[in-house]
Structure formats: C-alpha cells, structure tokens
Design a protein around this motif. Structure first.
Motif, short mmCIF file in Angstrom:
data_model
loop_
_atom_site.label_atom_id
_atom_site.label_comp_id
_atom_site.label_asym_id
_atom_site.label_seq_id
_atom_site.Cartn_x
_atom_site.Cartn_y
_atom_site.Cartn_z
N ALA A 17 -100.53 -39.60 37.95
CA ALA A 17 -100.10 -39.76 36.76
C ALA A 17 -100.98 -39.07 35.79
O ALA A 17 -100.59 -38.34 34.94
CB ALA A 17 -100.12 -41.45 36.19
N GLN A 18 -102.29 -39.00 35.96
CA GLN A 18 -103.24 -38.14 35.34
C GLN A 18 -102.75 -36.88 35.53
O GLN A 18 -102.77 -36.10 34.47
CB GLN A 18 -104.68 -38.46 35.77
CG GLN A 18 -105.11 -39.79 35.21
CD GLN A 18 -106.41 -40.41 36.14
OE1 GLN A 18 -106.68 -39.65 37.21
NE2 GLN A 18 -107.11 -41.20 35.43
N PHE A 19 -102.44 -36.42 36.85
CA PHE A 19 -101.94 -35.02 37.02
C PHE A 19 -100.61 -34.66 36.29
O PHE A 19 -100.46 -33.56 35.64
CB PHE A 19 -101.90 -34.60 38.38
CG PHE A 19 -101.49 -33.14 38.79
CD1 PHE A 19 -102.55 -32.03 38.32
CD2 PHE A 19 -100.13 -33.09 39.06
CE1 PHE A 19 -102.09 -30.94 38.71
CE2 PHE A 19 -99.83 -31.76 39.35
CZ PHE A 19 -100.91 -30.58 39.21
N ASP A 20 -99.75 -35.74 36.22
CA ASP A 20 -98.44 -35.21 35.69
C ASP A 20 -98.94 -35.40 34.22
O ASP A 20 -98.14 -34.30 33.49
CB ASP A 20 -97.55 -36.40 35.94
CG ASP A 20 -96.15 -36.24 35.37
OD1 ASP A 20 -96.07 -35.26 35.11
OD2 ASP A 20 -95.40 -37.22 35.26
N LEU A 21 -99.57 -36.12 33.52
CA LEU A 21 -99.83 -36.08 32.03
C LEU A 21 -100.72 -34.74 31.74
O LEU A 21 -100.40 -34.09 30.64
CB LEU A 21 -100.84 -37.21 31.81
CG LEU A 21 -100.76 -37.25 30.19
CD1 LEU A 21 -99.65 -37.53 29.54
CD2 LEU A 21 -101.77 -38.52 29.92
N ALA A 22 -101.54 -34.41 32.44
CA ALA A 22 -102.22 -32.90 32.07
C ALA A 22 -101.09 -31.69 32.42
O ALA A 22 -100.91 -30.89 31.42
CB ALA A 22 -103.09 -32.80 33.45
N MET A 23 -99.98 -31.88 33.18
CA MET A 23 -99.08 -30.70 33.21
C MET A 23 -98.23 -31.05 32.09
O MET A 23 -97.63 -29.88 31.31
CB MET A 23 -98.20 -31.00 34.34
CG MET A 23 -98.92 -30.66 35.72
SD MET A 23 -99.80 -28.83 35.87
CE MET A 23 -101.51 -29.23 35.28
N ARG A 24 -97.98 -32.06 31.33
CA ARG A 24 -97.05 -32.46 30.35
C ARG A 24 -97.89 -31.79 29.27
O ARG A 24 -97.09 -31.25 28.32
CB ARG A 24 -96.73 -33.80 30.06
CG ARG A 24 -95.79 -34.17 31.05
CD ARG A 24 -95.57 -35.91 31.16
NE ARG A 24 -94.51 -36.32 31.89
CZ ARG A 24 -93.15 -36.32 31.63
NH1 ARG A 24 -92.78 -35.84 30.34
NH2 ARG A 24 -92.35 -36.72 32.45
N TYR A 25 -99.01 -31.98 28.89
CA TYR A 25 -99.89 -31.36 27.91
C TYR A 25 -99.75 -29.96 28.03
O TYR A 25 -99.87 -29.25 27.08
CB TYR A 25 -101.15 -31.95 27.75
CG TYR A 25 -101.35 -33.38 27.11
CD1 TYR A 25 -101.11 -33.47 25.71
CD2 TYR A 25 -101.54 -34.47 28.04
CE1 TYR A 25 -101.13 -34.75 25.23
CE2 TYR A 25 -101.84 -35.64 27.14
CZ TYR A 25 -101.53 -35.73 25.89
OH TYR A 25 -101.54 -37.05 25.35
N ALA A 26 -100.08 -29.39 29.32
CA ALA A 26 -99.89 -27.79 29.30
C ALA A 26 -98.68 -27.36 28.98
O ALA A 26 -98.59 -26.26 28.50
CB ALA A 26 -100.23 -27.86 30.97
N LYS A 27 -97.53 -28.03 29.21
CA LYS A 27 -96.16 -27.44 28.93
C LYS A 27 -95.62 -27.88 27.80
O LYS A 27 -94.44 -27.51 27.25
CB LYS A 27 -95.40 -27.35 30.21
CG LYS A 27 -95.85 -26.65 31.22
CD LYS A 27 -95.03 -26.94 32.64
CE LYS A 27 -95.96 -26.09 33.91
NZ LYS A 27 -95.41 -26.57 35.04
N GLY A 28 -96.02 -28.92 27.18
CA GLY A 28 -95.49 -29.72 25.99
C GLY A 28 -94.36 -30.58 26.33
O GLY A 28 -93.30 -30.42 25.66
N ILE A 29 -94.30 -30.89 27.29
CA ILE A 29 -93.27 -31.79 27.94
C ILE A 29 -93.58 -33.31 27.35
O ILE A 29 -94.08 -34.00 27.87
CB ILE A 29 -92.94 -31.75 29.37
CG1 ILE A 29 -92.75 -30.33 29.67
CG2 ILE A 29 -91.73 -32.62 29.96
CD1 ILE A 29 -92.67 -30.03 31.36
N GLY A 30 -92.58 -33.54 26.53
CA GLY A 30 -92.75 -35.10 25.89
C GLY A 30 -93.84 -35.37 24.98
O GLY A 30 -94.13 -36.53 24.53
#
Length: 104
Positions: A17-30
């Motif tokens: 989840a931490q990695f997924d959240l990092a990628m979401r912050y990187a790409k602006g997803i959600g």
C-alpha cells in the motif's frame, strides 16, 4: 475513494500500500501530485523490504529524480531490491520447471 483506503493501509505499515500510494502521488492518481509524499511513502515501503520499492528508490538516487543524486545511497536500496527480485525469479523458474524434471 480507493486512494483513501490505500492511504489507511499505508499508514498501518502495509508496504504494498505504501508503494501504491507513492506511485499515486507520483502520477496524481486519486491524489494531487506531490514529490515529497511520493518519496516519503517510497522510502517507507523500501525500509519494509519491498523489492520494487527498493529498486525504484535506488533508481531515483542514481538518476537524481526528485531528490539529490546520491550514489552512496544507491547500493543499499537498489541492490537489496535487485537481490530479492532475482531470488523470486529463480524460485518462479524452479517452480515452472519442476513438472518437466519429474517426467524424465
């Protein structure tokens, strides 16, 4: 929203989840794009031993993406992830080849 549930899991220490959240912050997803939050969650996942996070963090240190290029920090982050990934690959290949060995 999905990002809220992922953030809750990340806050409770789930490295995926931490990695997924990092990628979401990187790409602006959600969530809004935020390089500082991306790095924060990527480091958290890497410190918990998630190979892809370690390799991503090592790559960021090597290329200087979003942070100062720090080659001395590359080795523990990137190589730890690479070793875990290599071990997982060997284990997967071994499992795939097991039925072939039994037929000989």
């Amino acid at each position: 929203a999905a990002a809220d549930w992922i953030k809750k899991a990340a806050e409770h220490g789930d490295p995926r989840a931490q990695f997924d959240l990092a990628m979401r912050y990187a790409k602006g997803i959600g969530v809004a794009r935020d390089a500082a939050e991306e790095l924060r969650w990527l480091i958290a996942a890497a410190e918990r031993g998630l190979a892809i996070a370690q390799m991503s963090l090592g790559s960021m240190y090597t290329l200087g993406e979003g942070l100062e290029r720090r080659v001395e920090r590359l080795q523990p982050a990137f190589f730890a992830g690479a070793v875990q990934a290599a071990i997982a690959l060997v284990e997967a290949l071994d499992a795939d080849l097991a039925p072939l060995r039994r037929t000989r």
